[in-house]
Design a protein around this motif. Structure first.
Motif, PDB file in Angstrom:
ATOM      1  N   VAL A  17      28.531  32.470  10.628  1.00 29.76           N
ATOM      2  CA  VAL A  17      27.292  32.389  11.392  1.00 29.76           C
ATOM      3  C   VAL A  17      27.490  33.226  12.642  1.00 29.76           C
ATOM      4  O   VAL A  17      28.482  33.057  13.352  1.00 29.76           O
ATOM      5  CB  VAL A  17      26.961  30.925  11.779  1.00 29.76           C
ATOM      6  CG1 VAL A  17      25.683  30.864  12.594  1.00 29.76           C
ATOM      7  CG2 VAL A  17      26.842  30.049  10.541  1.00 29.76           C
ATOM      8  N   THR A  18      26.556  34.142  12.902  1.00 36.33           N
ATOM      9  CA  THR A  18      26.667  34.960  14.103  1.00 36.33           C
ATOM     10  C   THR A  18      26.392  34.104  15.333  1.00 36.33           C
ATOM     11  O   THR A  18      25.780  33.031  15.249  1.00 36.33           O
ATOM     12  CB  THR A  18      25.688  36.143  14.082  1.00 36.33           C
ATOM     13  OG1 THR A  18      24.352  35.639  14.145  1.00 36.33           O
ATOM     14  CG2 THR A  18      25.895  37.014  12.848  1.00 36.33           C
ATOM     15  N   GLU A  19      26.814  34.601  16.466  1.00 31.39           N
ATOM     16  CA  GLU A  19      26.596  33.869  17.711  1.00 31.39           C
ATOM     17  C   GLU A  19      25.098  33.698  17.992  1.00 31.39           C
ATOM     18  O   GLU A  19      24.661  32.625  18.406  1.00 31.39           O
ATOM     19  CB  GLU A  19      27.287  34.585  18.867  1.00 31.39           C
ATOM     20  CG  GLU A  19      27.271  33.802  20.152  1.00 31.39           C
ATOM     21  CD  GLU A  19      28.145  34.395  21.237  1.00 31.39           C
ATOM     22  OE1 GLU A  19      28.216  33.779  22.319  1.00 31.39           O
ATOM     23  OE2 GLU A  19      28.747  35.465  21.031  1.00 31.39           O
ATOM     24  N   ASP A  20      24.301  34.750  17.734  1.00 34.05           N
ATOM     25  CA  ASP A  20      22.845  34.657  17.947  1.00 34.05           C
ATOM     26  C   ASP A  20      22.229  33.568  17.070  1.00 34.05           C
ATOM     27  O   ASP A  20      21.395  32.784  17.527  1.00 34.05           O
ATOM     28  CB  ASP A  20      22.153  35.986  17.636  1.00 34.05           C
ATOM     29  CG  ASP A  20      22.356  37.030  18.724  1.00 34.05           C
ATOM     30  OD1 ASP A  20      22.780  36.657  19.835  1.00 34.05           O
ATOM     31  OD2 ASP A  20      22.088  38.209  18.449  1.00 34.05           O
ATOM     32  N   ALA A  21      22.615  33.528  15.796  1.00 32.91           N
ATOM     33  CA  ALA A  21      22.072  32.527  14.879  1.00 32.91           C
ATOM     34  C   ALA A  21      22.473  31.127  15.316  1.00 32.91           C
ATOM     35  O   ALA A  21      21.660  30.199  15.284  1.00 32.91           O
ATOM     36  CB  ALA A  21      22.544  32.797  13.451  1.00 32.91           C
ATOM     37  N   ALA A  22      23.724  30.962  15.730  1.00 32.41           N
ATOM     38  CA  ALA A  22      24.187  29.642  16.174  1.00 32.41           C
ATOM     39  C   ALA A  22      23.417  29.191  17.412  1.00 32.41           C
ATOM     40  O   ALA A  22      22.989  28.034  17.494  1.00 32.41           O
ATOM     41  CB  ALA A  22      25.688  29.675  16.460  1.00 32.41           C
ATOM     42  N   GLU A  23      23.215  30.096  18.368  1.00 33.89           N
ATOM     43  CA  GLU A  23      22.473  29.741  19.586  1.00 33.89           C
ATOM     44  C   GLU A  23      21.041  29.325  19.262  1.00 33.89           C
ATOM     45  O   GLU A  23      20.534  28.337  19.798  1.00 33.89           O
ATOM     46  CB  GLU A  23      22.475  30.912  20.569  1.00 33.89           C
ATOM     47  CG  GLU A  23      23.800  31.126  21.246  1.00 33.89           C
ATOM     48  CD  GLU A  23      23.818  32.357  22.135  1.00 33.89           C
ATOM     49  OE1 GLU A  23      22.760  33.034  22.278  1.00 33.89           O
ATOM     50  OE2 GLU A  23      24.884  32.653  22.696  1.00 33.89           O
ATOM     51  N   GLN A  24      20.377  30.064  18.373  1.00 33.94           N
ATOM     52  CA  GLN A  24      18.999  29.735  17.995  1.00 33.94           C
ATOM     53  C   GLN A  24      18.940  28.384  17.289  1.00 33.94           C
ATOM     54  O   GLN A  24      18.074  27.555  17.578  1.00 33.94           O
ATOM     55  CB  GLN A  24      18.422  30.819  17.087  1.00 33.94           C
ATOM     56  CG  GLN A  24      18.150  32.126  17.769  1.00 33.94           C
ATOM     57  CD  GLN A  24      17.040  32.027  18.806  1.00 33.94           C
ATOM     58  OE1 GLN A  24      16.087  31.269  18.660  1.00 33.94           O
ATOM     59  NE2 GLN A  24      17.169  32.797  19.868  1.00 33.94           N
ATOM     60  N   ALA A  25      19.856  28.151  16.352  1.00 36.89           N
ATOM     61  CA  ALA A  25      19.869  26.893  15.601  1.00 36.89           C
ATOM     62  C   ALA A  25      20.198  25.715  16.513  1.00 36.89           C
ATOM     63  O   ALA A  25      19.571  24.653  16.407  1.00 36.89           O
ATOM     64  CB  ALA A  25      20.864  26.971  14.447  1.00 36.89           C
ATOM     65  N   LEU A  26      21.148  25.882  17.429  1.00 32.53           N
ATOM     66  CA  LEU A  26      21.487  24.796  18.355  1.00 32.53           C
ATOM     67  C   LEU A  26      20.312  24.465  19.262  1.00 32.53           C
ATOM     68  O   LEU A  26      20.068  23.294  19.561  1.00 32.53           O
ATOM     69  CB  LEU A  26      22.725  25.165  19.180  1.00 32.53           C
ATOM     70  CG  LEU A  26      24.045  25.108  18.412  1.00 32.53           C
ATOM     71  CD1 LEU A  26      25.160  25.771  19.221  1.00 32.53           C
ATOM     72  CD2 LEU A  26      24.409  23.670  18.059  1.00 32.53           C
TER      73      LEU A  26
END
Length: 122
Positions: A17-26
């Motif tokens: 999971v990319t950092e951008d995807a993780a930030e959006q999901a969190l």
């Protein structure tokens, strides 16, 4: 924050999971009032679409007993055994563009996709 080296603390197939995807999901998890230390993003494969299979994503309160659990940048990702057969080695990213923003799965196991990229075949 870093990403874990392997699922469930052991070597094996990976989902990144990319950092951008993780930030959006969190951020979405938080807005749903879910505890990110227990809840997570479920990534799965389902029948459907013009190419035969499609990706699904939803938030789950907790993992199922047979899930593989990945943690990247604080985001827990749950994958059931049947889906893992189709998506191991995939990378989940968050993309923005002219057609809008959203999560995208880059899957090395795909042999063909439909024209819109919503379904695939392995």
């Amino acid at each position: 924050m870093s990403t874990d080296a392997a699922p469930n603390g052991k070597d094996g197939p990976q989902i990144e999971v990319t950092e951008d995807a993780a930030e959006q999901a969190l951020s979405l998890l938080d807005s749903e009032g879910l505890d990110s230390s227990v809840a997570g993003l479920r990534l799965f494969v389902q029948q459907g679409g013009c190419a035969g299979l499609s990706y699904g994503m939803r938030f789950d309160d907790e993992p199922e007993s047979d899930d593989t659990i990945f943690t990247h940048y604080g985001l827990r990702v749950f994958v059931d055994p049947a889906s893992m057969n189709y998506i191991e080695g995939s990378v989940v990213d968050y993309e923005t563009g002219l057609q809008g923003a959203g999560f995208h799965v880059e899957n090395p196991n795909v042999v063909s996709e439909c024209g819109c990229g919503e379904s695939f075949r392995t």
